[in-house]
Write a protein that holds these residues in place. Structure first.
Motif, short mmCIF file in Angstrom:
data_model
loop_
_atom_site.label_atom_id
_atom_site.label_comp_id
_atom_site.label_asym_id
_atom_site.label_seq_id
_atom_site.Cartn_x
_atom_site.Cartn_y
_atom_site.Cartn_z
N VAL A 246 20.39 -37.67 -80.91
CA VAL A 246 21.65 -38.09 -80.82
C VAL A 246 22.02 -37.54 -79.41
O VAL A 246 23.14 -38.38 -78.82
CB VAL A 246 22.38 -37.43 -81.84
N CYS A 247 21.86 -36.23 -79.11
CA CYS A 247 22.51 -35.78 -77.83
C CYS A 247 22.23 -36.68 -76.60
O CYS A 247 21.08 -37.40 -76.25
CB CYS A 247 22.00 -34.31 -77.66
N SER A 248 23.21 -36.65 -75.76
CA SER A 248 23.08 -37.46 -74.56
C SER A 248 22.62 -36.69 -73.14
O SER A 248 23.21 -35.78 -73.23
CB SER A 248 24.39 -38.29 -73.99
N PRO A 249 21.73 -36.91 -72.53
CA PRO A 249 21.29 -35.96 -71.44
C PRO A 249 22.31 -35.74 -70.29
O PRO A 249 23.17 -36.61 -70.11
CB PRO A 249 20.33 -37.06 -70.83
N LEU A 250 22.16 -34.61 -69.98
CA LEU A 250 23.07 -33.92 -68.92
C LEU A 250 22.10 -33.62 -67.73
O LEU A 250 20.98 -33.15 -67.99
CB LEU A 250 23.81 -32.85 -69.35
N VAL A 251 22.48 -34.06 -66.32
CA VAL A 251 21.32 -34.02 -65.30
C VAL A 251 22.09 -33.36 -64.37
O VAL A 251 23.50 -33.69 -63.89
CB VAL A 251 21.02 -35.35 -64.92
N ASP A 252 21.37 -32.43 -63.56
CA ASP A 252 21.84 -32.12 -62.14
C ASP A 252 20.83 -32.09 -61.02
O ASP A 252 19.85 -33.09 -61.43
CB ASP A 252 22.47 -30.25 -62.41
N ASP A 253 20.60 -31.52 -60.20
CA ASP A 253 19.66 -31.89 -58.89
C ASP A 253 18.17 -31.31 -59.47
O ASP A 253 17.19 -31.66 -58.73
CB ASP A 253 20.11 -31.32 -57.75
N THR A 254 18.14 -30.58 -60.41
CA THR A 254 16.81 -29.84 -60.78
C THR A 254 16.41 -30.41 -62.26
O THR A 254 15.11 -30.54 -62.35
CB THR A 254 17.02 -28.41 -60.74
N VAL B 70 17.19 -31.90 -66.47
CA VAL B 70 17.68 -32.79 -67.67
C VAL B 70 17.83 -31.71 -68.70
O VAL B 70 16.86 -31.11 -69.29
CB VAL B 70 16.80 -34.05 -67.92
N TYR B 71 19.18 -31.71 -69.24
CA TYR B 71 19.48 -30.74 -70.28
C TYR B 71 19.82 -31.89 -71.76
O TYR B 71 20.58 -32.66 -71.77
CB TYR B 71 20.66 -30.19 -70.00
N GLY C 190 14.26 -29.08 -82.07
CA GLY C 190 14.84 -28.25 -82.55
C GLY C 190 15.40 -26.97 -81.70
O GLY C 190 15.23 -25.90 -82.08
N ALA C 191 16.01 -27.57 -80.48
CA ALA C 191 16.37 -26.37 -79.60
C ALA C 191 17.34 -27.23 -78.47
O ALA C 191 17.45 -28.16 -78.62
CB ALA C 191 15.07 -25.54 -78.77
N PHE C 192 17.75 -26.20 -77.34
CA PHE C 192 18.33 -26.86 -76.28
C PHE C 192 17.32 -26.70 -75.07
O PHE C 192 16.89 -25.65 -74.70
CB PHE C 192 19.87 -25.94 -76.02
N VAL C 193 17.15 -27.79 -74.54
CA VAL C 193 15.91 -27.85 -73.61
C VAL C 193 16.42 -28.04 -72.22
O VAL C 193 17.20 -29.01 -72.06
CB VAL C 193 14.90 -28.51 -74.15
N LYS C 194 15.77 -27.40 -71.06
CA LYS C 194 15.86 -28.16 -69.68
C LYS C 194 14.43 -28.60 -69.30
O LYS C 194 13.35 -27.85 -69.38
CB LYS C 194 16.52 -27.14 -68.73
N ALA C 195 14.41 -29.74 -68.95
CA ALA C 195 13.18 -30.28 -68.36
C ALA C 195 13.35 -30.48 -66.77
O ALA C 195 14.16 -30.99 -66.43
CB ALA C 195 12.72 -31.61 -69.05
N ASP C 196 12.35 -30.46 -66.11
CA ASP C 196 12.30 -30.92 -64.57
C ASP C 196 12.44 -32.32 -64.61
O ASP C 196 11.65 -33.03 -64.94
CB ASP C 196 10.98 -30.36 -64.08
N SER D 189 25.89 -32.75 -80.81
CA SER D 189 26.73 -32.65 -79.73
C SER D 189 25.82 -32.68 -78.32
O SER D 189 24.80 -32.42 -78.11
CB SER D 189 27.29 -31.64 -80.00
N SER D 190 26.70 -33.17 -77.47
CA SER D 190 26.28 -33.38 -75.91
C SER D 190 26.55 -32.34 -75.17
O SER D 190 27.88 -31.79 -75.10
CB SER D 190 26.23 -34.71 -75.40
N PRO D 191 25.58 -31.53 -74.19
CA PRO D 191 26.24 -30.62 -73.41
C PRO D 191 27.07 -31.14 -72.03
O PRO D 191 27.04 -32.14 -71.91
CB PRO D 191 24.97 -29.80 -72.90
N VAL D 192 27.63 -29.88 -71.59
CA VAL D 192 28.51 -30.22 -70.31
C VAL D 192 28.40 -28.93 -69.46
O VAL D 192 28.48 -27.87 -70.04
CB VAL D 192 30.09 -30.59 -70.96
#
Length: 414
Positions: free
Chosen positions: A169-177, A179-180, A185-191, A214-217
């Motif tokens: 359900v969560c919508s991806p959040l992206v920065d220059d490095t 995807v959050y 079953g967790a909160f993950v950051k992928a390259d 919920s989606s991160p910010v």
């Protein structure tokens, strides 16, 4: 460093020059808060003011909001209850540019069946790559120009976790490095270039209570750049580089129904509201590297699924009881609440002192952001099927994804 990176991403995703069209690159828009800038909106939604540009019909159902790039619009759909499809359409004409697909289907629990068993998350676009979350806990990176798949990350296989009962359900959040996302079953950051997992935090095990809604910010809280995320049980601040949990506060809700996106307020506040819980402003402070959290105030009002929009220090919240509430963020006092009941869900976009609200019943409302009273300006039926996907507003263009199609509108008069 983080502030610089975030600014660079924002500038890259938005218009590169004054001549470029305004874009909508992610969940809740360019700044991920449902607030846009640009020309003042008209005072009407009638046929002479808001005109249809084009429509794509006969799409499969989806809750994903449209993603609007400079020259195209991306939407998702679930076809025949078994295949997930992402399609790019020409922004000016609505003509199909490319299409990509993969297998993806689940059946949500019976008590959530009315909300459908189809793709839910809104993708994110960084100007080059589109990041799409499939309902079976799958994250797919697709080239925005060609539709070619760049990589995919299957969280069920990666972490050996059960598939989420309600889907991704969560919508991806992206920065220059990276995807959050809340997945596996967790909160993950992928390259974001390779899909490799960089860190995994706030583990909860997946399944019925996993893969939160919920989606991160991104936010700067207590002087520190971080990512703020609300899991099924708590609200937390996480270091963007390491995944270290900086602070956390338990947020009670019914069956872990923490759905809406937390809203950072000022330098140390985070606003949220929960189903079966309450509406609150969390205060986060830091001294000597040690964080402390406390409720600045709490209001006995239950948010549901609609993330509020904040205008001039007031939050406009559609709650579980389907009333619209205006809350003064400094004190937590209710400025006003409507007697009128609306639909189950609103997606909200604000510009200056006006708010557009897309009701899940296909009604588009234009409101004045007036802290003194409920101040409706106009309303119009813009879809015959349900409109659970988030509204996208790009300057004079308005994009509405309903369960059977996508419509592009333009404001032509003031």
């Amino acid at each position: 460093m983080h502030a610089t990176r975030a600014l660079a991403v924002l500038l890259f995703c938005s218009a590169a020059s004054a001549a470029d069209p305004i874009t909508w690159p992610q969940w809740r828009g360019p700044t991920r808060d449902g607030v846009v800038t640009g020309p003042a909106w008209p005072d009407k939604l009638d046929g002479d003011t808001l005109k249809q540009l084009w429509r794509v019909d006969k799409l499969g159902p989806s809750y994903s909001g449209p993603i609007v790039a400079k020259d195209r619009v991306f939407v998702t759909q679930t076809v025949d209850k078994k295949t997930e499809v992402v399609t790019a359409y020409d922004r000016k004409t609505g003509k199909e540019v490319w299409k990509a697909s993969w297998e993806g289907s689940i059946t949500v629990p019976f008590y959530a069946a009315k909300n459908g068993s189809w793709i839910r998350s809104t993708p994110a676009f960084d100007g080059k790559t589109l990041f799409v979350a499939g309902i079976k806990d799958l994250l797919v990176a697709v080239d925005g120009e060609t539709g070619k798949e760049v990589w995919r990350l299957d969280f069920v296989k990666e972490f050996d976790t059960p598939p989420p009962e309600f889907g991704f359900v969560c919508s991806p959040l992206v920065d220059d490095t990276g995807v959050y996302v809340q997945a596996g079953g967790a909160f993950v950051k992928a390259d974001k270039k390779t899909g490799k997992v960089l860190w995994r935090a706030l583990k909860d095990g997946g399944g019925m209570m996993g893969s939160a809604f919920s989606s991160p910010v991104f936010a700067k809280i207590a002087g520190t750049d971080q990512v703020v995320v609300q899991t099924r049980t708590k609200l937390a601040g996480v270091d963007r580089d390491t995944g270290k949990e900086l602070w956390a506060k338990e947020i009670p809700s019914f069956r872990g129904m923490n759905i809406l996106t937390p809203v950072p307020v000022g330098d140390d506040g985070v606003f949220t509201s929960t189903y079966g819980g309450n509406t609150r402003l969390l205060r986060v402070t830091s001294a000597g590297g040690k964080y402390d959290t406390s409720d600045a105030w709490a209001l006995k009002y239950e948010g549901n699924m609609s993330t509020p929009v904040v205008v001039s220090g007031h939050a406009y919240v559609l709650g579980k009881d389907k009333r619209l509430l205006c809350v003064y963020l400094r004190t937590g006092k209710e400025a006003w609440g409507t007697d009128e009941r609306f639909g189950d869900y609103w997606s909200l976009v604000a510009n200056r002192d006006k708010i557009l609200a897309l009701d899940n019943r296909g009604l588009l409302y234009l409101l004045r952001a007036n802290p003194k009273e409920f101040d409706p300006i106009d309303k119009r039926k813009v879809a015959e099927s349900d409109t659970w996907a988030h509204l996208a507003v790009c300057g004079e263009e308005v994009f509405v994804r309903d369960l059977t199609g996508l419509t592009a509108w333009r404001w032509t008069g003031k």
